[in-house]
Write an enzyme that holds these catalytic residues in place. Structure first.
Site, mmCIF file in Angstrom:
data_model
loop_
_atom_site.group_PDB
_atom_site.id
_atom_site.type_symbol
_atom_site.label_atom_id
_atom_site.label_comp_id
_atom_site.label_asym_id
_atom_site.label_seq_id
_atom_site.Cartn_x
_atom_site.Cartn_y
_atom_site.Cartn_z
ATOM 1 N N THR A 158 -33.187 4.667 -9.448
ATOM 2 C CA THR A 158 -32.793 5.970 -8.626
ATOM 3 C C THR A 158 -32.358 7.349 -9.303
ATOM 4 O OG1 THR A 158 -31.071 6.526 -6.992
ATOM 5 C CG2 THR A 158 -30.510 4.708 -8.199
ATOM 6 N N SER A 193 -21.858 5.259 -7.021
ATOM 7 C CA SER A 193 -21.372 4.230 -6.036
ATOM 8 C C SER A 193 -21.681 2.855 -6.787
ATOM 9 C CB SER A 193 -22.362 4.084 -4.969
ATOM 10 O OG SER A 193 -23.524 3.739 -5.207
ATOM 11 N N TYR A 195 -23.457 0.332 -5.876
ATOM 12 C CA TYR A 195 -25.116 0.290 -5.920
ATOM 13 C C TYR A 195 -25.720 1.206 -6.801
ATOM 14 C CZ TYR A 195 -29.692 2.053 -4.794
ATOM 15 O OH TYR A 195 -30.953 2.837 -5.042
ATOM 16 N N HIS A 196 -25.511 2.566 -7.094
ATOM 17 C CA HIS A 196 -26.072 3.240 -8.465
ATOM 18 C C HIS A 196 -25.894 2.606 -9.578
ATOM 19 C CE1 HIS A 196 -26.366 6.440 -4.899
ATOM 20 N NE2 HIS A 196 -27.436 6.809 -5.422
ATOM 21 N N LYS A 199 -27.894 0.174 -10.248
ATOM 22 C CA LYS A 199 -29.221 0.390 -10.871
ATOM 23 C C LYS A 199 -29.231 0.762 -12.619
ATOM 24 C CE LYS A 199 -32.168 0.451 -8.249
ATOM 25 N NZ LYS A 199 -33.032 -0.223 -7.354
HETATM 26 N N1 USQ Z 1 -25.391 13.128 3.342
HETATM 27 C C1 USQ Z 1 -24.629 13.640 4.470
HETATM 28 N N2 USQ Z 1 -24.629 13.327 5.696
HETATM 29 C C2 USQ Z 1 -25.261 12.090 6.174
HETATM 30 C C3 USQ Z 1 -25.843 11.140 5.167
HETATM 31 C C4 USQ Z 1 -25.777 11.754 3.791
HETATM 32 O O1 USQ Z 1 -24.297 14.817 4.156
HETATM 33 O O2 USQ Z 1 -25.099 11.709 7.272
HETATM 34 C C5 USQ Z 1 -25.581 13.331 2.129
HETATM 35 C C6 USQ Z 1 -24.686 12.346 1.030
HETATM 36 O O3 USQ Z 1 -23.202 12.599 0.948
HETATM 37 C C7 USQ Z 1 -25.519 12.368 -0.148
HETATM 38 C C8 USQ Z 1 -26.756 12.983 0.455
HETATM 39 O O4 USQ Z 1 -26.734 13.189 1.703
HETATM 40 O O5 USQ Z 1 -25.008 13.759 -1.116
HETATM 41 C C9 USQ Z 1 -27.827 11.731 0.276
HETATM 42 O O6 USQ Z 1 -27.354 10.686 0.911
HETATM 43 P P1 USQ Z 1 -28.281 9.649 1.418
HETATM 44 O O7 USQ Z 1 -27.579 8.718 2.132
HETATM 45 O O8 USQ Z 1 -29.628 10.065 2.051
HETATM 46 O O9 USQ Z 1 -28.790 8.963 -0.167
HETATM 47 P P2 USQ Z 1 -28.146 8.109 -1.186
HETATM 48 O O10 USQ Z 1 -26.842 7.404 -0.417
HETATM 49 O O11 USQ Z 1 -27.836 8.686 -2.097
HETATM 50 O O12 USQ Z 1 -28.984 6.780 -1.230
HETATM 51 C C10 USQ Z 1 -30.257 6.805 -0.957
HETATM 52 C C11 USQ Z 1 -30.968 5.571 -0.826
HETATM 53 C C12 USQ Z 1 -30.729 4.810 -2.151
HETATM 54 C C13 USQ Z 1 -31.682 5.805 -3.416
HETATM 55 C C14 USQ Z 1 -30.895 7.121 -3.385
HETATM 56 C C15 USQ Z 1 -31.742 8.066 -4.411
HETATM 57 O O13 USQ Z 1 -30.302 4.838 0.298
HETATM 58 O O14 USQ Z 1 -31.762 3.573 -2.238
HETATM 59 O O15 USQ Z 1 -31.429 5.184 -4.324
HETATM 60 O O16 USQ Z 1 -30.879 7.952 -1.942
HETATM 61 S S1 USQ Z 1 -30.458 9.227 -4.808
HETATM 62 O O17 USQ Z 1 -29.433 9.660 -3.901
HETATM 63 O O18 USQ Z 1 -31.134 10.271 -5.592
HETATM 64 O O19 USQ Z 1 -29.490 8.508 -5.721
#
Ligand code: USQ
Length: 395
Positions: A158, A193, A195-196, A199
């Protein structure tokens, strides 16, 4: 590449990946313990639509296409189950015959708990995430070491492993000059997190296996995925992938579209300056497939940044607001106090060239693409539960 083994073959990405390989003529085996479905039930997250069991999906796939996806329902935390996938001591839960397909040339490893909020609900969920993700990866690494050193692993990493450093993010590796000497290291990582962080740890585990036993590994540092449809899910509704829009398992673009359709204000966390790299689910399939076709070499940990474009959360909300209003939804935007600990305005400049170099052709987040997701979500509007959209899992 002939035989592909997909660990976590029932999930949002796993099932579409299985069909993608199968339709292209590869032998496919999928393994899953229904972790995601069970967690959705336990946490009462809701889903946009019901989906058949993995066994039913495989039967439907066979009926429609004539192709076989062999299914094993089981927990890869069990070392003997993992080893059986390589030494042939295995029983399929569904297959046309019970003959062992042989050692897979490629393993696609999705069998991890994928949600950052899930990993921070409380100690119990942090522990489940840590134990599951590391144990499955360790079981895989040892099975490869003992039976299958030629097998190429495509592991889903990720982008969140890197965090948001104040320098450009390279594709996995960085050359460092220190006191006039140079060496190459894994790019510094700082997960935001549990989770991260798992990874990061499983990248390190496999890097160990690569260095010591010459394993072949491609680590795909994926950003948040969006989308609902692939060429294969379009064949029949019963082949749809799991689609979550809740706070635990829904990713932000999918969530915003469901929120717009249901009349819930878009839930921007904090200022919305958080920038990430995003990709369409169709591109995940391309990236995994192209990586499998051109494997890493023995003793190589090859890392690609798997994103196609970057947006801030504010940019995303604006795009979805515009398309939603054109479709006569009265879209509203809200700024909630951020439940996560993350920077809301930061530098973000990742390199993402490697996958393009091996032939991936990006699908971008155009208004047309957003519109096509709206159309599908609208069909299931009756199933949307507003109570699961925001519960406030705090870091
Ligand atoms: N966010 C909002 N509002 C929401 C949901 C999320 O503002 O209702 C923001 C979060 O704070 C974050 C961003 O949107 O800054 C992305 O959040 P996300 O929930 O879409 O993604 P994340 O929790 O980071 O995790 C997801 C997948 C995970 C993958 C990751 C890639 O669940 O499996 O590894 O995206 S990354 O984000 O590049 O680490």
């Amino acid at each position: 590449m002939n035989h592909v083994l997909i660990l976590g073959g029932d999930g949002y990405l796993g099932w579409p990946t299985a069909m993608y390989f199968s339709i292209r003529g590869h032998k496919v085996t999928v393994v899953d313990n229904y972790f995601r479905r069970n967690a959705c039930k336990e946490l009462d997250t809701g889903m946009l639509y019901p989906i058949p069991s993995l066994l039913e999906r495989a039967k439907i796939w066979h009926k429609i296409t004539g192709k076989e996806i062999k299914v094993i329902v089981g927990d890869l935390n069990e070392p003997d189950l993992m080893r059986g996938l390589f030494n042939g001591k295995i029983t399929y839960n569904w297959s046309l015959n019970n003959n062992f397909t042989g050692i897979p040339e490629t393993v696609v490893h999705y069998a991890e708990q994928p949600s950052a909020p899930y990993s921070l609900i409380d100690y119990k969920y942090a522990d489940i995430t840590l134990v599951n993700n590391l144990r499955v990866t360790n079981n895989l690494m040892w099975a490869l070491r003992d039976y299958a050193r030629e097998t190429h692993v495509v592991k889903l990493g990720t982008m969140g492993e890197y965090g948001t450093p104040n320098i450009d993010i390279e594709e996995g590796w960085i050359e460092i000059e220190h006191k006039k000497r140079k060496d190459k290291f894994l790019f510094p990582r700082q997960g935001s997190s549990i989770y991260h962080t798992t990874k990061i740890m499983d990248t390190d585990l496999l890097w160990f296996g690569v260095r010591i036993w010459g394993l072949k590994v491609t680590d795909l540092m994926q950003g948040p995925v969006y989308g609902i449809e692939t060429e294969e899910t379009k064949i029949d509704e019963s082949l749809n992938t799991i689609f979550n829009y809740d706070e635990v398992f829904g990713t932000v673009i999918n969530r915003f579209i469901v929120q717009a359709v249901s009349g819930h204000p878009l839930t921007i966390y904090g200022k919305g300056g958080q920038t990430r790299g995003y990709l369409n689910i169709k591109d995940t399939l391309q990236c995994v497939y192209k990586s499998a076709l051109s494997p890493a070499k023995a003793g190589e940990l090859r890392i690609f940044n798997q994103i196609m474009e970057t947006f801030s959360v504010k940019d995303l909300a604006k795009k979805i607001f515009n398309v939603g209003n054109k479709r006569d939804h009265n879209v509203k935007i809200d700024h909630l106090e951020n439940p996560r600990k993350e920077s809301e305005s930061h530098y973000y400049n990742p390199v993402y060239q490697g996958l393009l170099n091996i032939g991936v052709k990006p699908n971008y987040l155009t208004d047309e693409v957003i519109n096509s997701i709206f159309i599908i979500v609208e069909k299931h509007i009756k199933n949307i539960r507003k109570d699961v959209i925001f519960r406030g899992i705090k870091w």
